[in-house]
Design a protein around this motif. Sequence first.
Motif, PDB file in Angstrom:
ATOM      1  N   GLU A   6      38.787  34.792  40.031  1.00 24.21           N
ATOM      2  CA  GLU A   6      38.792  34.338  38.642  1.00 24.21           C
ATOM      3  C   GLU A   6      37.436  33.700  38.373  1.00 24.21           C
ATOM      4  O   GLU A   6      36.857  33.061  39.257  1.00 24.21           O
ATOM      5  CB  GLU A   6      39.905  33.309  38.420  1.00 24.21           C
ATOM      6  CG  GLU A   6      41.315  33.841  38.617  1.00 24.21           C
ATOM      7  CD  GLU A   6      41.759  34.806  37.525  1.00 24.21           C
ATOM      8  OE1 GLU A   6      41.233  34.697  36.400  1.00 24.21           O
ATOM      9  OE2 GLU A   6      42.607  35.671  37.817  1.00 24.21           O
ATOM     10  N   ALA A  13      32.797  32.134  40.959  1.00 25.93           N
ATOM     11  CA  ALA A  13      34.144  32.705  40.963  1.00 25.93           C
ATOM     12  C   ALA A  13      34.972  32.003  42.036  1.00 25.93           C
ATOM     13  O   ALA A  13      34.432  31.447  42.990  1.00 25.93           O
ATOM     14  CB  ALA A  13      34.084  34.208  41.237  1.00 25.93           C
ATOM     15  N   SER A 194      34.927  39.030  37.265  1.00 27.09           N
ATOM     16  CA  SER A 194      34.714  37.591  37.064  1.00 27.09           C
ATOM     17  C   SER A 194      33.269  37.293  36.680  1.00 27.09           C
ATOM     18  O   SER A 194      33.008  36.440  35.843  1.00 27.09           O
ATOM     19  CB  SER A 194      35.059  36.810  38.326  1.00 27.09           C
ATOM     20  OG  SER A 194      36.428  36.901  38.617  1.00 27.09           O
TER      21      SER A 194
END
Length: 197
Positions: A6, A13, A194
């Motif tokens: 994410e 990330a 991401s």
Amino acid sequence: MTGHFEPLPDGGAAVPLDEIEISILRSLAVQLIELLGPGEEAGGSESDDLLASIFNDGPSEPPADPVLARLFPDAYGGPDLVPDDDVRAAAAEFRRYTENDLRSRKREDALALIRALDTLSPEGGSAQLRLKPDECRRWLGALNDLRLAIGTRLEVTDEEDGGELLRLPDSDPRKPMVMAYLWLGGLQETLVESLMG
């Protein structure tokens, strides 16, 4: 194995990893480093001439190991694809001046992956790995190299082969490597997403 990267506000990330995932990633990265071999620093000293190390000739022939040949492909299509002697000579010359640097970069990427994993202390079975933007680039390189290595060993030639391999029975000895190959692909894809998002 379900962790997906994410995006973080700083451009990095994050991904949750459990103890087994950490162990698998670390083991694969160590195996990759062993396959790549020792770096130029082996046997060298800090007093070695920097200019001499820049012009240190590498190999001019492709590696015999299929994984290394995939990680370090021939420039200009390779001798098997292009029968022209001048092109073969140019490919050998290109390899001679680039392969050592490529090996070093791939080794550094795998080491960065290991170092990041070594900072984790999975409590309750999992930990959150948080990567800075520069670490993400190294992780992308390492994940790509790991996928190429596993895909070569599995003789994956295109995306459909990965799907075919997924349908292997659980009793097939290749099944764990297939699952690792597909999982690494998911990690790589979500890390790219991401960074783009």
